[in-house]
Design a protein around this motif. Structure first.
Motif, mmCIF file in Angstrom:
data_model
loop_
_atom_site.group_PDB
_atom_site.id
_atom_site.type_symbol
_atom_site.label_atom_id
_atom_site.label_comp_id
_atom_site.label_asym_id
_atom_site.label_seq_id
_atom_site.Cartn_x
_atom_site.Cartn_y
_atom_site.Cartn_z
ATOM 1 N N UNK A 1 41.693 29.761 33.412
ATOM 2 C CA UNK A 1 40.283 29.801 34.301
ATOM 3 C C UNK A 1 40.443 30.256 35.582
ATOM 4 N N UNK A 2 41.404 30.023 36.303
ATOM 5 C CA UNK A 2 41.866 30.264 37.732
ATOM 6 C C UNK A 2 42.034 31.856 37.769
ATOM 7 N N UNK A 3 42.507 32.488 36.788
ATOM 8 C CA UNK A 3 42.807 33.673 36.706
ATOM 9 C C UNK A 3 41.455 34.526 36.212
ATOM 10 N N UNK A 4 40.665 34.043 35.448
ATOM 11 C CA UNK A 4 39.397 34.460 35.209
ATOM 12 C C UNK A 4 38.532 34.320 36.438
ATOM 13 N N UNK A 5 38.655 33.567 37.428
ATOM 14 C CA UNK A 5 38.092 33.598 38.719
ATOM 15 C C UNK A 5 38.676 34.762 39.627
ATOM 16 N N UNK A 6 39.998 34.722 39.485
ATOM 17 C CA UNK A 6 40.773 35.617 40.482
ATOM 18 C C UNK A 6 40.154 37.164 40.206
ATOM 19 N N UNK A 7 40.424 37.467 38.955
ATOM 20 C CA UNK A 7 40.037 38.512 38.379
ATOM 21 C C UNK A 7 38.690 39.063 38.586
ATOM 22 N N UNK A 8 37.734 38.058 38.425
ATOM 23 C CA UNK A 8 36.423 38.468 38.868
ATOM 24 C C UNK A 8 36.188 38.852 40.027
ATOM 25 N N UNK A 9 36.955 38.214 41.029
ATOM 26 C CA UNK A 9 36.481 38.609 42.228
ATOM 27 C C UNK A 9 37.256 39.902 42.588
ATOM 28 N N UNK A 10 38.277 40.281 42.139
ATOM 29 C CA UNK A 10 38.948 41.689 42.120
ATOM 30 C C UNK A 10 37.887 42.716 41.588
ATOM 31 N N UNK A 11 37.423 42.390 40.438
ATOM 32 C CA UNK A 11 36.604 43.295 39.768
ATOM 33 C C UNK A 11 35.142 43.538 40.519
ATOM 34 N N UNK A 12 34.641 42.574 41.318
ATOM 35 C CA UNK A 12 33.653 42.533 42.425
ATOM 36 C C UNK A 12 33.909 43.751 43.501
ATOM 37 N N UNK A 13 35.082 43.409 43.835
ATOM 38 C CA UNK A 13 35.298 44.435 45.038
ATOM 39 C C UNK A 13 35.751 45.806 44.532
ATOM 40 N N UNK A 14 36.064 45.928 43.250
ATOM 41 C CA UNK A 14 36.388 47.369 42.836
ATOM 42 C C UNK A 14 35.104 48.056 42.719
#
Length: 301
Positions: free
Chosen positions: A87-100
């Motif tokens: 679940x931490x990776x899902x959150x980290x990668x969502x933040x990455x996705x937002x910035x991209x």
């Protein structure tokens, strides 16, 4: 032995991808099966590693590691907070996705110079990722366990050899952002004190991150809501990941939404289609929590 009536969502997704046999759905089958295999890969690839590697590709490419301890709960040392959970990776990668998403409203909203709180940070992986993804931000990396806070401090300090002037407060510069790692009992008032001490009396949190803390077997839900209610201004947004797990007494999601609504907090589920294309799964929900300005006592989730 018969199969359970409600199989795990990952099993359901895998079965569905195999059942799309007709020509009309061959493309969908190939895509669905490919994603399922990729998901199973990232969920298990580094789960037993002493140092968990993280790769962030937006806007720059960063590679770092965080130390984790798999047997912290069994050995009664670190509990469950010393592990990088899916679940931490899902959150980290969502933040990455937002910035991209160049040109999106997300970029306009999350453009750095932010005050960010990370609740139940564990290894500190989400705090480090936020510091890298949102330049010139001030990140408060928090946990309620002293020993886990020390682990997070170690991981954060490994990211940079340059300390801020307030070294006694464990503030570390990571790229252009600063991270303060500290203990925080949800709702005890100490986090707002720390924010105002370092950023001024009028400072507010822009973003709050909560990865896999809606887990009533280990953490009481009401104090978590207390912490959100305490730290969220009228314009704050919280992103929370919730992994489905069986709990016999009540549905944790329904319970959380019900009590969040009592505090004027609106909980919205972010569809997997709006998340990272690989790091998004049916059994780990991503919630967006804001102040409900048209509060009617109900939440949509």
């Amino acid at each position: 032995m018969p199969l359970p009536s409600n199989p795990h969502p990952i099993v359901s997704a895998f079965s569905k991808s195999l059942q799309l046999n007709d020509s009309k759905h061959k493309g969908e089958k190939k895509t669905g099966l490919q994603k399922t295999i990729q998901v199973l890969g990232w969920r298990n690839r580094h789960s037993q590693a002493e140092n968990y590697p993280i790769e962030i590709k937006s806007p720059k490419e960063y590679n770092f590691q965080v130390k984790q301890f798999q047997r912290g709960e069994v050995e009664e040392t670190y509990g469950t907070g010393a592990t990088v959970w899916p679940a931490a990776l899902v959150l980290v990668k969502y933040l990455e996705h937002l910035v991209s998403q160049e040109g999106s409203t997300a970029i306009k909203t999350f453009d750095g110079h932010m005050n960010i709180a990370d609740f139940g940070a564990g290894t500190g992986v989400t705090s480090i990722a936020a510091a890298l993804l949102f330049p010139r931000s001030f990140v408060l990396c928090t946990d309620g366990s002293d020993v886990v806070v020390e682990l997070a401090k170690e991981n954060v300090k490994n990211m940079s050899s340059k300390k801020c002037e307030k070294e006694e407060d464990d503030i570390v510069q990571v790229e252009s952002s600063n991270i303060l790692t500290t203990k925080y009992w949800w709702g005890d008032g100490s986090l707002l004190v720390a924010l105002k001490k370092n950023k001024g009396s009028g400072a507010k949190f822009n973003v709050i991150l909560v990865a896999d803390c809606v887990l009533p077997k280990l953490y009481p839900i009401i104090p978590l809501i207390d912490g959100l209610d305490e730290c969220m201004s009228e314009t704050s947004v919280a992103f929370c990941t919730y992994e489905h797990r069986y709990y016999p007494e009540y549905d944790p999601k329904v319970y959380f939404c019900h009590h969040a609504a009592k505090r004027g907090l609106k909980v919205e589920q972010i569809p997997t289609a709006h998340q990272h294309p690989i790091y998004s799964v049916d059994d780990i929900e991503l919630w967006k929590i804001t102040r409900d300005h048209d509060h009617d006592g109900e939440n949509i989730c």
